[in-house]
Design a protein around this motif. Structure first.
Motif, PDB file in Angstrom:
ATOM      1  N   SER A 102       0.856  -1.183   0.000  1.00  0.00           N
ATOM      2  CA  SER A 102       0.000   0.000   0.000  1.00  0.00           C
ATOM      3  C   SER A 102       0.890   1.229   0.000  1.00  0.00           C
ATOM      4  O   SER A 102       1.642   1.460   0.950  1.00  0.00           O
ATOM      5  CB  SER A 102      -0.907   0.024   1.238  1.00  0.00           C
ATOM      6  OG  SER A 102      -1.882  -0.973   1.171  1.00  0.00           O
ATOM      7  N   HIS A 103       0.820   1.975  -1.071  1.00  0.00           N
ATOM      8  CA  HIS A 103       1.537   3.237  -1.118  1.00  0.00           C
ATOM      9  C   HIS A 103       0.721   4.298  -0.372  1.00  0.00           C
ATOM     10  O   HIS A 103      -0.516   4.268  -0.395  1.00  0.00           O
ATOM     11  CB  HIS A 103       1.769   3.666  -2.568  1.00  0.00           C
ATOM     12  CG  HIS A 103       2.654   2.723  -3.324  1.00  0.00           C
ATOM     13  ND1 HIS A 103       4.005   2.922  -3.450  1.00  0.00           N
ATOM     14  CD2 HIS A 103       2.378   1.563  -3.980  1.00  0.00           C
ATOM     15  CE1 HIS A 103       4.535   1.941  -4.165  1.00  0.00           C
ATOM     16  NE2 HIS A 103       3.563   1.106  -4.490  1.00  0.00           N
ATOM     17  N   PRO A 104       1.374   5.220   0.299  1.00  0.00           N
ATOM     18  CA  PRO A 104       0.639   6.211   1.097  1.00  0.00           C
ATOM     19  C   PRO A 104      -0.479   6.919   0.336  1.00  0.00           C
ATOM     20  O   PRO A 104      -1.577   7.100   0.868  1.00  0.00           O
ATOM     21  CB  PRO A 104       1.747   7.189   1.524  1.00  0.00           C
ATOM     22  CG  PRO A 104       2.971   6.331   1.600  1.00  0.00           C
ATOM     23  CD  PRO A 104       2.835   5.361   0.469  1.00  0.00           C
ATOM     24  N   LYS A 105      -0.223   7.288  -0.919  1.00  0.00           N
ATOM     25  CA  LYS A 105      -1.273   7.974  -1.691  1.00  0.00           C
ATOM     26  C   LYS A 105      -2.456   7.038  -1.938  1.00  0.00           C
ATOM     27  O   LYS A 105      -3.616   7.466  -1.903  1.00  0.00           O
ATOM     28  CB  LYS A 105      -0.721   8.487  -3.016  1.00  0.00           C
ATOM     29  CG  LYS A 105      -1.730   9.340  -3.800  1.00  0.00           C
ATOM     30  CD  LYS A 105      -1.136   9.857  -5.089  1.00  0.00           C
ATOM     31  CE  LYS A 105      -2.107  10.826  -5.782  1.00  0.00           C
ATOM     32  NZ  LYS A 105      -3.441  10.215  -6.019  1.00  0.00           N
TER      33      LYS A 105
ATOM     34  N   LEU B 147      -3.473   4.662  -0.006  1.00  0.00           N
ATOM     35  CA  LEU B 147      -4.237   4.576   1.234  1.00  0.00           C
ATOM     36  C   LEU B 147      -5.177   5.765   1.366  1.00  0.00           C
ATOM     37  O   LEU B 147      -6.347   5.619   1.720  1.00  0.00           O
ATOM     38  CB  LEU B 147      -3.280   4.528   2.428  1.00  0.00           C
ATOM     39  CG  LEU B 147      -2.317   3.344   2.496  1.00  0.00           C
ATOM     40  CD1 LEU B 147      -1.452   3.460   3.742  1.00  0.00           C
ATOM     41  CD2 LEU B 147      -3.080   2.034   2.517  1.00  0.00           C
TER      42      LEU B 147
ATOM     43  N   THR C  78       3.776  -1.009   3.624  1.00  0.00           N
ATOM     44  CA  THR C  78       4.269   0.036   2.728  1.00  0.00           C
ATOM     45  C   THR C  78       5.565  -0.464   2.090  1.00  0.00           C
ATOM     46  O   THR C  78       6.182  -1.420   2.594  1.00  0.00           O
ATOM     47  CB  THR C  78       4.548   1.332   3.496  1.00  0.00           C
ATOM     48  OG1 THR C  78       5.608   1.093   4.438  1.00  0.00           O
ATOM     49  CG2 THR C  78       3.299   1.817   4.224  1.00  0.00           C
TER      50      THR C  78
END
Length: 340
Positions: free
Chosen positions: A177-180, A182, A265
């Motif tokens: 899961s990339h922060p963006k 999420l 991540t």
């Protein structure tokens, strides 16, 4: 065709012993049933196995124990939406014993209760519960796709508790899961989960003819498993309808189709890889998974070159389910690695 890609070795490792014998709980009722006579024809009788049920707080984890236990037990973990049957064609070609499990919500294992949301890290917890149940001090892991990513994480979180790790078509870059992502997707994921759980409470599971099951199973796996392989997966992946004797339902929990909003991540993936010390065999199929290998996957392999005591990377011709469709292409690699 088998193409050697890379071999790295940094020396040996002291073998551990486990202290308790395998414990099994017999299946009850019709748990060992077959869906139809055509499925019986695909069952491989060359090597005997025993069905097991491992108790967990929410029910049980089902599995197939191939042979008697060894000094260092091998636990085999299947891919997303598959089950322990994914190793059925490979098992007769392997020269060691192993336990293949159905992950929670897959195959014949219990589903997580509605309202208790399961995510990717919970699969690692389930593996740890199995290890604790049997009292294993050290294990080896044979994983395909999602199962391989679980093995990767477990080997990094418990580096002294894993002897060898075989990765087939690893999906570790697919569970990131990339922060963006999420920020963009969490709300939609939560609403989708609540809608699915509402249907689970209010409605009976959808029913299909057997041919529809096969079609849906293949499409869900991007047409990777052959018809024969799909029949094998459906032995544990489906059951007869309780309302219509001519129809079938899938046994997997429909919530597993949703994107989990609790994943690793990229930074977490790399940090875990740096902790992996065991021997690693990384098998990739060509064309394999019908997606481009993400840079994070390639970066994780580079990290393994430095962190592991032994790394072998191999490429074989086949689809994402090459181990099930063409087990003879991977069995020699796995046997040589496990028995060396």
């Amino acid at each position: 065709m088998i193409v050697r890609h890379l071999s790295v070795c940094k020396g040996g490792q002291i073998l551990g012993r486990w202290s308790k014998s395998w414990k099994t709980v017999p299946l009850q009722g019709n748990q060992t049933r077959r869906n139809c006579s055509s499925l019986d024809q695909t069952r491989n009788e060359e090597r005997k196995y025993e069905e097991v049920r491992i108790p967990v707080p929410w029910g049980h984890i089902a599995g197939k124990k191939w042979g008697e236990p060894e000094e260092i037990p091998v636990i085999a973990i299947h891919g997303w939406r598959d089950n322990a049957g994914t190793f059925d064609t490979l098992a007769p070609l392997l020269k060691f014993n192993f336990l293949a499990i159905d992950l929670p919500g897959h195959g014949l294992s219990s589903h997580i209760p509605i309202g208790v949301n399961a995510h990717y890290p919970d699969t690692i917890v389930a593996l740890r519960q199995i290890v604790k149940h049997y009292g294993f001090n050290k294990i080896s892991i044979l994983g395909h796709s999602l199962g391989s990513s679980i093995g990767y994480a477990y080997a990094g979180l418990y580096p002294e508790a894993v002897h060898k790790y075989v990765s087939i078509e690893c999906g570790r870059a697919r569970i990131l899961s990339h922060p963006k992502d999420l920020a963009d997707d969490w709300g939609e994921t939560i609403d989708s989960l609540l809608n699915v759980e509402k249907k689970l409470i209010q409605q009976q599971p959808p029913e299909f003819t057997y041919s529809e099951l096969v079609e849906r199973q293949q499409k869900g796996a991007f047409m990777s498993p052959s018809i024969k392989s799909t029949n094998i997966l459906l032995k544990r992946g489906s059951r007869l309808s309780t309302t219509n004797p001519e129809k079938f339902v899938f046994t997997y929990d429909p919530r597993i189709r949703l994107d989990s909003f609790k994943r690793f991540t990229p930074d977490m993936l790399m940090a875990i890889g740096k902790q992996i010390k065991c021997h690693v065999l990384n098998i990739h199929a060509d064309p394999g998974m019908q997606v481009k290998l993400e840079k994070e996957y390639e970066e994780s392999v580079e990290i393994l070159k430095e962190s592991t005591s032994r790394l072998e990377c191999e490429v074989v011709q086949g689809s994402h389910h090459v181990h099930l469709n063409n087990p003879e292409r991977v069995a020699p690699l796995i046997n040589n690695f496990m028995l060396s």
